[in-house]
Design an enzyme around this catalytic site. Structure first.
Site, short mmCIF file in Angstrom:
data_model
loop_
_atom_site.label_atom_id
_atom_site.label_comp_id
_atom_site.label_asym_id
_atom_site.label_seq_id
_atom_site.Cartn_x
_atom_site.Cartn_y
_atom_site.Cartn_z
N ARG B 57 0.85 -1.18 0.00
CA ARG B 57 0.00 0.00 0.00
C ARG B 57 0.89 1.23 0.00
NH1 ARG B 57 2.48 1.74 3.58
NH2 ARG B 57 1.01 3.47 3.70
N GLY B 58 0.26 2.40 -0.15
CA GLY B 58 1.03 3.62 -0.34
C GLY B 58 1.02 3.91 -1.83
N ALA B 59 0.67 5.14 -2.20
CA ALA B 59 0.45 5.46 -3.61
C ALA B 59 1.63 5.05 -4.51
CB ALA B 59 0.11 6.94 -3.74
N ARG B 100 -7.84 -0.70 -6.44
CA ARG B 100 -8.19 0.37 -5.50
C ARG B 100 -8.43 1.66 -6.29
NH1 ARG B 100 -4.74 0.98 -0.24
NH2 ARG B 100 -6.69 1.94 0.45
N GLN B 207 -1.93 1.86 10.13
CA GLN B 207 -0.66 1.98 9.39
C GLN B 207 0.37 2.80 10.15
OE1 GLN B 207 -3.69 2.48 8.10
NE2 GLN B 207 -3.86 1.79 5.99
N ASP B 248 -2.41 10.59 -1.71
CA ASP B 248 -2.80 9.56 -2.67
C ASP B 248 -3.20 10.14 -4.01
OD1 ASP B 248 -3.28 8.30 0.15
OD2 ASP B 248 -3.10 6.65 -1.27
N ASN B 258 -5.73 11.98 1.10
CA ASN B 258 -4.80 11.12 1.85
C ASN B 258 -5.64 10.32 2.83
OD1 ASN B 258 -2.04 10.30 2.36
ND2 ASN B 258 -2.24 11.29 4.35
N LYS B 259 -5.01 9.42 3.53
CA LYS B 259 -5.70 8.53 4.46
C LYS B 259 -6.73 9.27 5.32
CE LYS B 259 -5.35 5.04 4.56
NZ LYS B 259 -6.33 4.33 3.69
#
Lengths: 358, 358
Positions: B57-59, B100, B207, B248, B258-259
């Protein structure tokens, strides 16, 4: 004696705390929502532990628990003189007051118990003991009435179809019955206002997810659980009409300490111009404190954060943890304080002073 | 093949993602911090699943994973015509893009792979295949260089002894190497700036607690874990000098998805006049979108909220749950965007447009 009740059974009566044949009977809130277990504390140490580890929590509830703890303590002993009794009560008060530092209702209830002894020093010991029992009983009964009054007073603030965000648990489980902030919601529900509640889970100890969702759900209130981090997004999406929270201690200027995270919610509400209400009985005010800076903030175990609630580590070994248990919502971010004496609106200081002038 | 490494062993090299003898090798981030396990994805479905369930995960990291997924897909087949190859790549791109919806790097990397095919249609199939492998390799190498450049560019913003709050994970584990927001912190650390990091745990999937604390700790950075709800209190107590987060997807006006929870942190930072920085490569910008309202917000499973990370329910049956996975920090709350091309400061729209004019 443990009474286990199946989770899915409809609970008509939730009894947070009561005196039960020589014991302080409480719901063990650390076991909710998986299990509804009543625990009988038969020693003062058990009452202290129950408060300390949050088997019983919520400012009004721990006040009531501590008062019953004093009754429990004196019921175990025989006193040969007034001084014996007074010393024992002083000792019990000091001990129980050490269980947790932030919620002032704990000290308020214990002070009431102490005053009974001092005010009645000319009575015989048996009479004073009876008066102590009566005082604890009064604290409990007053709490029930106070919550109902607050709930009614709050109705000018709650409209039909309101979507209300709440934080931590300020409900039946935080009081003897009915709740402070959630009491306002229960009353709105009784009046068919069709309110919808968003409950922040309230890390680290998840009182929102575990307790608020459980009791609102049992009482038929429409509740949706969110993570604490989602509150801002919901406000931005215009999904929240107002905020109702409880309080652990309110200073003379209206600054209100409540569960850690309440401050963030108040800032978010302010940014989105959403009314932010605190519901708390007058016993939660501590007018000896000028402002919130003077309210002691409990620091709790790091493991509450690093191990979640279930003793499983969520972080690497060696990582430091910070775990303040409360923060203070500054008066300037509070739209109104709901009390049994009515809704206090800003500016607070003079109005609060008026309520407490003797 | 699973490679298990003891948790306490010092990890000198964390390899988030790489091509490994016919497989996409990734760290299974769902197992951290308890176990550092490398997983070899040998089918495209395994790559899709790994992205979907956040093993990777993570852009930037999912962009790289998807590019390698395309390589993996074509390496399994023989193509008799250009059209065969083109159709297969289109199919792979469409499939991997469905894993996603929010992080634009996923689509950006897949578009790059698709372009390679279209731009080289006159080459023979073997050559195009080689160019696809080279493109995936370039995406990975560029990501490494980009993170280092961002980190260096950010140093004008970071002072000695700064106390930096970060959210979610924008580190080594969110990229091929070094990280975006955490890369800035690693560089500061290399320059002996003695920064202190507060990491929000980042519910629901933790996370921050699991990944950010783990990698900062492994790399010798001073990190303290807090619950998301504590960020406001820390700012109020003047314990935070600045915020660094990743992103993101960043729209043409600077709005940055973002998250979930990033938005709340940005509002809190604004209220406390604390600089709020976003660090993201140019591949995270989506200038086809006017503003953040157009960024699709992924909705994920309710159980991520209601069962914590460890499949144990934290709320009562029947309680509804809302689980948006991202939110958008409005450009007006961002003090600067750190990119490989420099730090962009407000007002953003023209400066962003200039970077993307072709």
């Amino acid at each position: 004696m443990l009474v286990k009740t199946k989770n899915r059974k409809c609970i008509l009566k939730i009894e947070t705390i009561k005196w039960d044949k020589g014991a302080v009977k409480i719901i063990d809130q650390t076991k909710l929502p998986q299990k509804l277990i009543y625990v009988r504390c038969v020693t003062v140490k058990q009452v202290w532990d129950a408060i300390r580890i949050l088997k019983v929590r919520g400012a009004p509830a721990i006040g009531a628990a501590a008062a019953l703890g004093v009754v429990l303590g004196i019921s175990k002993k025989r006193f040969s003189s007034f001084n014996d009794l007074r010393k024992e009560v002083d000792k019990l008060v000091k001990y129980l007051a050490s269980a947790r530092p932030t919620a002032v209702n704990l000290f308020w209830a214990l002070e009431r118990m102490k005053s009974v002894v001092l005010k009645n020093k000319l009575d015989d010991i048996k009479e004073i003991t009876q008066k102590l029992i009566a005082e604890a009983s009064a604290i409990i009964d007053e709490d029930k009435r106070t919550c109902r009054k607050m709930a009614q007073n709050a109705q000018v603030l709650i409209k039909k179809n309101d979507r209300i965000l709440t934080y931590c648990n300020a409900g039946i489980l935080a009081t003897v019955d009915y709740g402070t902030a959630l009491g306002c919601i229960y009353r709105a529900n009784e009046l068919k206002k069709n309110v919808k509640v968003y409950s922040c889970e309230t890390r680290p100890l998840l009182q929102g997810a575990r307790l608020t969702c459980w009791e609102l759900n049992k009482k038929g209130v429409d509740v949706t659980l969110i993570c604490d981090s989602m509150a801002g997004y919901l406000m931005q999406q215009k999904k929240i009409d107002k905020i109702f929270i409880g309080a652990d201690r309110i200073a003379a200027n209206g600054d209100a300490a409540n569960k850690i995270g309440s401050y963030s919610v108040s800032v978010l509400a302010n940014f989105h111009k959403i009314p932010f209400y605190v519901a708390a009985p007058l016993s939660t005010f501590d007018v000896s404190l000028k402002d919130g800076n003077q309210i002691p903030i409990e620091q709790r175990s790091k493991s509450e954060v690093s191990e979640l609630f279930f003793k499983r580590s969520i972080t690497a070994k060696g990582v430091d943890v910070y775990n303040p248990a409360f923060d203070v919502v500054p008066a300037k971010l509070i739209s109104g304080i709901v009390t049994e004496a009515g809704v206090i609106t800003p500016p607070f200081p003079k109005k609060i002073a008026r309520l407490f002038k003797s």
